[in-house]
Structures are given as structure tokens and as C-alpha cells.
Enzyme design. Structure first.
Site, PDB file in Angstrom:
ATOM      1  N   ARG A  93     -12.487  19.537   4.959  1.00  0.00           N
ATOM      2  CA  ARG A  93     -13.500  19.926   4.564  1.00  0.00           C
ATOM      3  C   ARG A  93     -14.629  18.175   4.680  1.00  0.00           C
ATOM      4  O   ARG A  93     -15.580  18.139   5.032  1.00  0.00           O
ATOM      5  CB  ARG A  93     -14.334  20.504   3.649  1.00  0.00           C
ATOM      6  CG  ARG A  93     -13.942  22.071   3.498  1.00  0.00           C
ATOM      7  CD  ARG A  93     -13.939  22.651   1.970  1.00  0.00           C
ATOM      8  NE  ARG A  93     -15.162  22.665   1.679  1.00  0.00           N
ATOM      9  CZ  ARG A  93     -14.829  23.174   0.277  1.00  0.00           C
ATOM     10  NH1 ARG A  93     -13.278  22.727  -0.511  1.00  0.00           N
ATOM     11  NH2 ARG A  93     -16.287  23.008  -0.410  1.00  0.00           N
ATOM     12  N   ARG A 129     -26.288  20.632   7.733  1.00  0.00           N
ATOM     13  CA  ARG A 129     -24.670  20.109   7.618  1.00  0.00           C
ATOM     14  C   ARG A 129     -25.153  19.891   8.775  1.00  0.00           C
ATOM     15  O   ARG A 129     -23.248  19.341   9.052  1.00  0.00           O
ATOM     16  CB  ARG A 129     -23.820  21.756   7.508  1.00  0.00           C
ATOM     17  CG  ARG A 129     -23.011  21.012   5.724  1.00  0.00           C
ATOM     18  CD  ARG A 129     -22.198  22.481   5.110  1.00  0.00           C
ATOM     19  NE  ARG A 129     -21.544  22.268   4.580  1.00  0.00           N
ATOM     20  CZ  ARG A 129     -21.369  22.545   3.537  1.00  0.00           C
ATOM     21  NH1 ARG A 129     -22.352  23.258   3.278  1.00  0.00           N
ATOM     22  NH2 ARG A 129     -20.411  22.880   2.540  1.00  0.00           N
ATOM     23  N   ARG A 138     -11.704  28.796  -5.732  1.00  0.00           N
ATOM     24  CA  ARG A 138     -11.855  29.410  -4.293  1.00  0.00           C
ATOM     25  C   ARG A 138     -10.285  29.036  -3.104  1.00  0.00           C
ATOM     26  O   ARG A 138     -10.113  27.966  -3.221  1.00  0.00           O
ATOM     27  CB  ARG A 138     -13.132  28.577  -4.189  1.00  0.00           C
ATOM     28  CG  ARG A 138     -14.386  28.929  -4.389  1.00  0.00           C
ATOM     29  CD  ARG A 138     -15.613  28.062  -4.259  1.00  0.00           C
ATOM     30  NE  ARG A 138     -15.803  27.431  -3.155  1.00  0.00           N
ATOM     31  CZ  ARG A 138     -16.803  26.732  -2.454  1.00  0.00           C
ATOM     32  NH1 ARG A 138     -17.686  26.810  -3.292  1.00  0.00           N
ATOM     33  NH2 ARG A 138     -16.819  26.166  -1.642  1.00  0.00           N
ATOM     34  N   ARG A 169     -11.405  22.998 -10.177  1.00  0.00           N
ATOM     35  CA  ARG A 169     -12.487  23.988  -9.905  1.00  0.00           C
ATOM     36  C   ARG A 169     -11.662  25.211  -9.992  1.00  0.00           C
ATOM     37  O   ARG A 169     -11.376  25.597  -9.106  1.00  0.00           O
ATOM     38  CB  ARG A 169     -13.077  23.955  -8.527  1.00  0.00           C
ATOM     39  CG  ARG A 169     -14.964  24.832  -8.744  1.00  0.00           C
ATOM     40  CD  ARG A 169     -15.897  24.275  -8.030  1.00  0.00           C
ATOM     41  NE  ARG A 169     -15.444  23.838  -6.291  1.00  0.00           N
ATOM     42  CZ  ARG A 169     -16.356  24.010  -5.438  1.00  0.00           C
ATOM     43  NH1 ARG A 169     -18.305  23.031  -6.599  1.00  0.00           N
ATOM     44  NH2 ARG A 169     -16.354  24.043  -4.743  1.00  0.00           N
ATOM     45  N   LYS A 172     -23.885  19.825  -6.642  1.00  0.00           N
ATOM     46  CA  LYS A 172     -24.576  20.266  -5.322  1.00  0.00           C
ATOM     47  C   LYS A 172     -25.797  21.801  -5.985  1.00  0.00           C
ATOM     48  O   LYS A 172     -26.487  21.415  -6.521  1.00  0.00           O
ATOM     49  CB  LYS A 172     -25.015  20.506  -3.778  1.00  0.00           C
ATOM     50  CG  LYS A 172     -24.705  18.976  -3.539  1.00  0.00           C
ATOM     51  CD  LYS A 172     -24.842  19.197  -1.392  1.00  0.00           C
ATOM     52  CE  LYS A 172     -24.046  20.066  -0.814  1.00  0.00           C
ATOM     53  NZ  LYS A 172     -21.803  19.517  -0.985  1.00  0.00           N
TER      54      LYS A 172
HETATM   55  P1  AMP Z   1     -19.891  25.441   0.025  1.00  0.00           P
HETATM   56  O1  AMP Z   1     -19.979  26.758  -0.058  1.00  0.00           O
HETATM   57  O2  AMP Z   1     -21.388  24.898   0.668  1.00  0.00           O
HETATM   58  O3  AMP Z   1     -18.725  23.836   0.107  1.00  0.00           O
HETATM   59  O4  AMP Z   1     -19.577  25.870   1.571  1.00  0.00           O
HETATM   60  C1  AMP Z   1     -18.481  26.144   1.883  1.00  0.00           C
HETATM   61  C2  AMP Z   1     -18.311  26.606   3.436  1.00  0.00           C
HETATM   62  O5  AMP Z   1     -19.072  27.432   3.748  1.00  0.00           O
HETATM   63  C3  AMP Z   1     -18.053  25.284   4.096  1.00  0.00           C
HETATM   64  O6  AMP Z   1     -16.944  24.970   4.554  1.00  0.00           O
HETATM   65  C4  AMP Z   1     -18.441  26.014   5.444  1.00  0.00           C
HETATM   66  O7  AMP Z   1     -16.893  27.100   5.898  1.00  0.00           O
HETATM   67  C5  AMP Z   1     -18.914  27.221   5.343  1.00  0.00           C
HETATM   68  N1  AMP Z   1     -20.592  26.580   5.309  1.00  0.00           N
HETATM   69  C6  AMP Z   1     -21.807  26.017   4.565  1.00  0.00           C
HETATM   70  N2  AMP Z   1     -22.795  25.454   4.292  1.00  0.00           N
HETATM   71  C7  AMP Z   1     -23.145  25.314   5.566  1.00  0.00           C
HETATM   72  C8  AMP Z   1     -23.930  25.240   7.021  1.00  0.00           C
HETATM   73  N3  AMP Z   1     -25.068  24.526   6.226  1.00  0.00           N
HETATM   74  N4  AMP Z   1     -22.818  25.293   8.426  1.00  0.00           N
HETATM   75  C9  AMP Z   1     -22.771  25.343   8.605  1.00  0.00           C
HETATM   76  N5  AMP Z   1     -21.437  25.379   7.893  1.00  0.00           N
HETATM   77  C10 AMP Z   1     -21.725  25.830   6.644  1.00  0.00           C
END
Ligand code: AMP
Length: 239
Positions: free
Chosen positions: A192, A108, A181, A148, A33
Site C-alpha cells: 500500500r 488517490r 483488517r 490496528r 484520515k
Molecule cells: P483505505 O480504507 O482507504 O485504506 O482503503 C482500503 C483499500 O481500498 C485500498 O488499499 C485500495 O485497495 C482501495 N481503495 C480505497 N480508496 C481507493 C481509491 N480512491 N482508489 C482506488 N482504490 C481505493
């Protein structure tokens, strides 16, 4: 010397005159994404709004939201809807979102999707969303996530299996030591994916039934995927 011929807009300028409106990039962790959002930013000059990046910013700056989010993110759990919705509302209020924006990692949950739908419905002259669901199979995602590595200076993303740097552990551009990360481990990835299946997969169905939805195969070269997304957004905007 200036030419007397009328100026012809280049492809990029012509694209930038179009208002692509809100684009939602949906898909499991690691489907690309963020990578695709950056391609669309280049194409349309609209901002990428990544809730993961915004939350990491809060975490790194020790804000109250960041302190709440930290443990949840490290365990691969979702941050509560109200907090994320408020954070997104703040970001959407900035004027650079007027022609459109790319939401990467939001909504999400169904609650977040309903909040966004309502907000857009109450906004005068808002353009309806186009939702793009990127699909990649589980084992491929696992390799993408656990392999990654990011440059902490310029943000370049590598993968130790598919796109390694020239020198192991070092950014080709900045020479900085690459970092992983904290949530890119196999155990956190499994959590996740569990959150994704339980909470986010229904969001994909929600937008599917609303129309203006496209599913793309994300297991192809970056450009092939972004070409398909751009074509789909144009087609759905025209319909
Ligand atoms: P990402 O970088 O999009 O993989 O997000 C990393 C982490 O941030 C996720 O595993 C969640 O803990 C939190 N997170 C990101 N976007 C959301 C969202 N829309 N709602 C809730 N938690 C989020």
C-alpha cells in the site's frame, strides 16, 4: 420556564451554520484520515465519504464492484479509477452533501483528482475544495497499521500498542471480539505504501500547486490535529 433573552447559538450550532464545502483528506495509509474525518463530521455535520469503507461495503455485500475490488484490496493495490469514480459520483449525488463533505481516501490517483476537479468545475455554485495532507513517518505508520484492531459491532478503532482495549482482543463498548483488517498486515502495508508513493503522492503535489492546501503533522494527539485542520479550513475558506 422560557427565558425572554434571545437564544445564543452554541459553538456547535454556529459551526453547523457554516458551509465547509468539500474537504479532501490526503495522506498515506494509517495517518489518521478516518479518525480526523470523524472529528470533522462532529464539528460540521457533513458526511464522511470514505472510498475504502464504500468498497468494503460492496465487498461484504458481494456486489459486482465488490467482487472486482476484493482481490485488489487484499493485495493492497488500487481499484480501477473508473469504478471508484462512478462509486463516488453515486455517493455525491445524495442530498446530504450539499453543504459539503469530507472525502477520505479519494482522490488517490491524478486521474481521480482530474475527474473530481472537472466534476466540481461543471457544478453550479460549487465551493472549491480544501485539501489537507496529513503527515506521519513510516515506522510510526507501520505500528499504527499492524497494531490496528476494529470492533465489528460499533466500529471503535483500537491499537494494541497505543490504545489497547481494557481486555485483550475485546471491545470495551460492545464486548465483541476485535478484528484485524485483512490488509493491515506488514506485507500488505508495504504494498500500500508503494502504491501511495507511486500514485497518490503526485495527487498531494497537484493540490499543493492549486492552493487551498495545508499540510499538518499527524503525529500528535487527535484533538491537536483536528484543531489545526479546522483552523486551516476556516482560514482557507476566508481567503
Ligand atoms: P483505505 O480504507 O482507504 O485504506 O482503503 C482500503 C483499500 O481500498 C485500498 O488499499 C485500495 O485497495 C482501495 N481503495 C480505497 N480508496 C481507493 C481509491 N480512491 N482508489 C482506488 N482504490 C481505493
Amino acid at each position: 420556564m422560557s427565558s425572554s433573552l434571545p437564544e445564543i447559538a452554541s459553538g456547535r450550532e454556529a459551526e453547523q451554520a457554516i458551509a465547509p464545502g468539500p474537504i479532501l483528506l490526503l495522506g498515506a495509509p494509517g495517518v489518521g484520515k478516518g479518525t480526523q474525518a470523524k472529528e470533522l463530521v462532529k464539528m460540521w455535520g457533513i458526511p464522511q465519504i470514505s472510498t475504502g469503507d464504500l468498497l468494503r461495503f460492496h465487498k461484504d455485500h458481494g456486489t459486482e464492484l465488490g467482487r472486482i475490488a476484493k482481490g485488489l484490496m487484499e493485495r493492497g493495490e488500487l481499484v480501477p479509477d473508473d469504478l471508484v469514480n462512478d462509486m463516488v459520483a453515486d455517493r455525491l449525488a445524495r442530498p446530504d452533501t450539499l453543504r459539503g463533505y469530507i472525502l477520505d481516501g479519494f482522490p488517490r490517483t491524478l486521474n481521480q483528482a482530474n475527474w473530481l476537479d472537472e466534476r466540481l468545475a461543471n457544478e453550479t455554485g460549487s465551493i472549491p475544495v480544501v485539501a489537507v495532507s496529513i503527515q506521519v513517518d513510516y515506522n510510526q505508520l507501520l505500528r499504527r497499521i499492524t497494531g490496528r484492531r476494529n470492533c465489528p459491532v460499533c466500529g471503535t478503532i483500537y491499537n494494541i500498542y497505543a490504545k489497547p482495549p481494557g481486555v485483550e482482543g475485546t471491545c470495551d463498548v460492545e464486548g465483541a471480539a476485535l478484528v484485524q483488517r485483512a490488509d493491515d498486515t506488514e506485507a500488505v502495508f508495504a504494498q500500500r505504501m508503494k502504491s501511495y508513493a507511486a500514485l497518490t503522492a503526485p495527487v498531494v503535489d497537484h493540490y499543493h500547486t492549486q492552493g487551498r492546501f495545508v499540510e499538518v503533522d499527524g503525529d500528535r494527539p487527535i484533538e491537536a490535529v483536528s484543531d489545526e485542520i479546522v483552523a486551516a479550513v476556516k482560514r482557507l475558506r476566508a481567503s
